[in-house]
Design a protein around this motif. Structure first.
Motif, PDB file in Angstrom:
ATOM      1  N   ILE A  52       0.945  -1.088   0.144  1.00 40.46           N
ATOM      2  CA  ILE A  52      -0.031  -0.048  -0.161  1.00 40.46           C
ATOM      3  C   ILE A  52       0.884   1.191   0.065  1.00 40.46           C
ATOM      4  N   ALA A  53       2.082   1.194   0.810  1.00 45.57           N
ATOM      5  CA  ALA A  53       3.020   2.375   0.800  1.00 45.57           C
ATOM      6  C   ALA A  53       3.492   2.838  -0.751  1.00 45.57           C
ATOM      7  N   ARG A  54       3.607   1.677  -1.550  1.00 45.38           N
ATOM      8  CA  ARG A  54       4.389   1.964  -2.867  1.00 45.38           C
ATOM      9  C   ARG A  54       3.292   2.457  -3.794  1.00 45.38           C
ATOM     10  N   ILE A  55       2.053   1.800  -3.511  1.00 44.75           N
ATOM     11  CA  ILE A  55       0.814   2.361  -4.484  1.00 44.75           C
ATOM     12  C   ILE A  55       0.416   3.850  -4.032  1.00 44.75           C
ATOM     13  N   ILE A  56       0.450   4.271  -2.899  1.00 39.24           N
ATOM     14  CA  ILE A  56       0.228   5.770  -2.314  1.00 39.24           C
ATOM     15  C   ILE A  56       1.233   6.504  -2.841  1.00 39.24           C
ATOM     16  N   PRO A 263       6.473  12.085  13.152  1.00 39.95           N
ATOM     17  CA  PRO A 263       6.907  12.490  14.456  1.00 39.95           C
ATOM     18  C   PRO A 263       6.038  13.395  15.166  1.00 39.95           C
ATOM     19  N   ALA A 264       6.004  13.307  16.392  1.00 40.80           N
ATOM     20  CA  ALA A 264       4.881  14.417  17.081  1.00 40.80           C
ATOM     21  C   ALA A 264       5.120  15.682  16.780  1.00 40.80           C
ATOM     22  N   SER A 265       6.362  15.933  16.552  1.00 41.96           N
ATOM     23  CA  SER A 265       6.660  17.393  16.462  1.00 41.96           C
ATOM     24  C   SER A 265       6.513  17.938  15.128  1.00 41.96           C
ATOM     25  N   THR A 266       6.105  17.246  14.081  1.00 38.23           N
ATOM     26  CA  THR A 266       5.942  17.450  12.676  1.00 38.23           C
ATOM     27  C   THR A 266       4.891  19.001  12.745  1.00 38.23           C
ATOM     28  N   PRO A 267       4.985  19.938  12.081  1.00 39.46           N
ATOM     29  CA  PRO A 267       3.940  21.123  12.025  1.00 39.46           C
ATOM     30  C   PRO A 267       2.350  20.546  11.900  1.00 39.46           C
ATOM     31  N   ASP A 268       1.470  21.393  12.122  1.00 46.13           N
ATOM     32  CA  ASP A 268       0.233  21.094  11.968  1.00 46.13           C
ATOM     33  C   ASP A 268      -0.193  21.383  10.489  1.00 46.13           C
ATOM     34  N   ALA A 269       0.392  22.312   9.915  1.00 51.49           N
ATOM     35  CA  ALA A 269       0.189  22.680   8.606  1.00 51.49           C
ATOM     36  C   ALA A 269       0.486  21.567   7.571  1.00 51.49           C
ATOM     37  N   ILE A 270       1.708  20.949   7.799  1.00 50.35           N
ATOM     38  CA  ILE A 270       2.410  19.912   6.942  1.00 50.35           C
ATOM     39  C   ILE A 270       1.606  18.707   7.246  1.00 50.35           C
ATOM     40  N   VAL A 271       1.067  18.316   8.341  1.00 51.81           N
ATOM     41  CA  VAL A 271       0.200  16.919   8.607  1.00 51.81           C
ATOM     42  C   VAL A 271      -1.048  17.369   7.799  1.00 51.81           C
ATOM     43  N   GLU A 272      -1.643  18.313   7.940  1.00 52.50           N
ATOM     44  CA  GLU A 272      -2.830  18.529   7.401  1.00 52.50           C
ATOM     45  C   GLU A 272      -2.873  18.500   5.943  1.00 52.50           C
ATOM     46  N   ARG A 273      -1.840  19.125   5.362  1.00 51.44           N
ATOM     47  CA  ARG A 273      -1.371  18.832   3.961  1.00 51.44           C
ATOM     48  C   ARG A 273      -1.334  17.736   3.367  1.00 51.44           C
ATOM     49  N   MET A 274      -0.379  16.866   4.131  1.00 55.83           N
ATOM     50  CA  MET A 274      -0.284  15.250   3.929  1.00 55.83           C
ATOM     51  C   MET A 274      -1.479  14.593   3.985  1.00 55.83           C
ATOM     52  N   ASN A 279      -5.668  11.653   1.207  1.00 56.72           N
ATOM     53  CA  ASN A 279      -6.926  11.099   1.092  1.00 56.72           C
ATOM     54  C   ASN A 279      -7.483  11.433  -0.376  1.00 56.72           C
ATOM     55  N   ALA A 280      -6.948  12.325  -1.035  1.00 59.41           N
ATOM     56  CA  ALA A 280      -7.136  12.683  -2.483  1.00 59.41           C
ATOM     57  C   ALA A 280      -6.557  11.363  -3.285  1.00 59.41           C
ATOM     58  N   VAL A 281      -5.492  10.774  -3.105  1.00 61.76           N
ATOM     59  CA  VAL A 281      -4.962   9.631  -3.682  1.00 61.76           C
ATOM     60  C   VAL A 281      -5.617   8.483  -3.411  1.00 61.76           C
ATOM     61  N   LEU A 282      -6.232   8.411  -2.257  1.00 59.38           N
ATOM     62  CA  LEU A 282      -7.145   7.170  -1.808  1.00 59.38           C
ATOM     63  C   LEU A 282      -8.419   7.214  -2.673  1.00 59.38           C
ATOM     64  N   ASP A 283      -8.698   8.285  -2.786  1.00 58.44           N
ATOM     65  CA  ASP A 283     -10.033   8.383  -3.661  1.00 58.44           C
ATOM     66  C   ASP A 283      -9.932   8.155  -5.087  1.00 58.44           C
ATOM     67  N   GLY A 300      -9.026   6.256   4.672  1.00 61.02           N
ATOM     68  CA  GLY A 300      -8.809   7.731   4.799  1.00 61.02           C
ATOM     69  C   GLY A 300      -9.551   8.333   5.848  1.00 61.02           C
ATOM     70  N   GLY A 301      -9.740   9.434   6.029  1.00 65.47           N
ATOM     71  CA  GLY A 301     -10.346  10.245   7.129  1.00 65.47           C
ATOM     72  C   GLY A 301      -9.235  11.239   7.811  1.00 65.47           C
ATOM     73  N   THR A 302      -9.544  11.949   8.821  1.00 65.97           N
ATOM     74  CA  THR A 302      -8.760  13.095   9.270  1.00 65.97           C
ATOM     75  C   THR A 302      -7.693  12.564  10.174  1.00 65.97           C
ATOM     76  N   PRO A 303      -6.526  13.352  10.527  1.00 68.85           N
ATOM     77  CA  PRO A 303      -6.022  12.707  11.729  1.00 68.85           C
ATOM     78  C   PRO A 303      -6.392  12.796  12.915  1.00 68.85           C
ATOM     79  N   GLN A 304      -7.595  13.686  13.015  1.00 71.64           N
ATOM     80  CA  GLN A 304      -8.376  13.546  14.504  1.00 71.64           C
ATOM     81  C   GLN A 304      -9.055  12.110  14.589  1.00 71.64           C
TER      82      GLN A 304
END
Length: 329
Positions: A52-56, A263-274, A279-283, A300-304
């Motif tokens: 699944i990692a390689r497909i994504i 990693p826990a210290s990854t910025p919110d904006a980057i996590v949300e972009r990823m 999600n777009a790829v999975l769709d 898929g779904g949100t980080p929360q």
């Protein structure tokens, strides 16, 4: 937890946190990404997370404008690769696609886990899930799951089973089966599902309950006989294989899932972009089709929602793990 149940759970959790999903990102990602991104697979090549990692990664790279490099870092039942990302710098270039064991179960199984997945990692997205399929060699003389249980009772100490690692769902599902049926079999862990299946084909073990993607080609070729799927309802991808309950063993159900973490210290904006990009790829119809061909369902779904899902998995599985008596020092 079944795939259908997980979807309903995700819908409810997403509804609770929908504001977080639709509000614009306050922080800017700047020039991120400006270099290749590493996606660690804590299992061997050909394993379900690797597939699944390689497909994504293939479809994610052009969306981000940078290569997404898949790196296999197997060992310790998925702990090594998961820990490496947990301890990595949260710069937006390090991710892991890990599974039930390293992300949830091992916090109960291990007396000293070298990382804390709930504190040192942050959820990005629940990538997908699949049923485990219990199989035996076609020439074993075992026709169904009840036959396997009967054979183990008649031949104590003569049955081994392979898994994708210590603490993996492919081990714990069988451990629960043993508890429910008062049977005994020796656990032989391997670094990936292909290796676990190869051990079965070579006669090193007598049965296995591992991801469908690893066993179905051998089922179709006639080398392995499927006995049951691990989910509560029959999978649409393997409609001819009965559930554990249909095979006469109620209260045994589980889903092998794969989640992308940072990693826990990854910025919110980057996590949300990823999260948005994955999600777009999975769709994508092509991606869904390729995953279905590998007996996987994109989620898929949100980080929360993923965070809540992991917490619920911990609540549900902790008493089950303790009931099996399995511990790792």
């Amino acid at each position: 937890m079944t795939l259908r149940t997980s979807r309903r759970l995700f819908a409810a959790l997403a509804a609770c946190g929908i504001a977080a999903a639709v509000l614009p990102v306050a922080a800017q990602t700047g020039d991120w990404p400006s270099k290749p991104i590493r996606l660690v697979v804590p299992y061997g090549a050909g394993s379900s997370p690797d597939v699944i990692a390689r497909i994504i990664a293939e479809r994610l790279s052009p969306r981000l404008g940078q290569p997404v490099i898949v790196e296999n870092r197997a060992g310790a039942g998925g702990n090594n690769g998961t820990a490496a990302v947990a301890k990595a710098e949260g710069d937006g270039y390090q991710y892991v696609i890990s599974t039930n064991g390293p992300l949830v179960y091992n916090t109960v199984l291990y007396s000293k886990l070298p990382y804390d997945p709930f504190k040192e990692l942050r959820p990005v997205v629940l990538a997908g899930g699949q049923a485990n399929v219990c199989v035996v060699p076609s020439d074993s003389g075992i026709e169904n799951l009840r036959g396997l249980v009967t054979a183990m009772k008649r031949n104590p100490g003569k049955f081994n089973f392979s898994s994708t690692g210590v603490g993996s769902l492919s081990q714990l599902g069988v451990e629960l089966l043993k508890v429910k049926t008062d049977t005994y079999a020796v656990h032989i862990p391997y670094a990936s599902s292909p290796l676990a299946v190869m051990a079965l084909l070579q006669g090193d073990v007598q049965f296995a309950c591992v991801p469908a993607v690893a066993v179905m080609p051998h089922v179709k070729s006639g080398k392995l006989r499927p006995l049951a799927v691990s989910t509560a309802k029959r999978s649409e991808l393997t409609p001819d294989i009965p559930t554990m309950k249909e095979a006469g063993l109620p209260e045994i159900e589980n889903l092998a899932w794969m989640a992308i973490m940072a990693p826990a210290s990854t910025p919110d904006a980057i996590v949300e972009r990823m999260n948005r990009e994955i999600n777009a790829v999975l769709d994508m119809p092509e991606v869904r089709s390729r995953l279905h061909a590998q007996y996987m369902e994109p989620i898929g779904g949100t980080p929360q929602a993923l965070q809540r899902f992991m917490q619920q998995e911990l609540r549900v599985m902790t008493p089950i793990i303790k009931r099996t008596g399995v511990t790792i020092d």
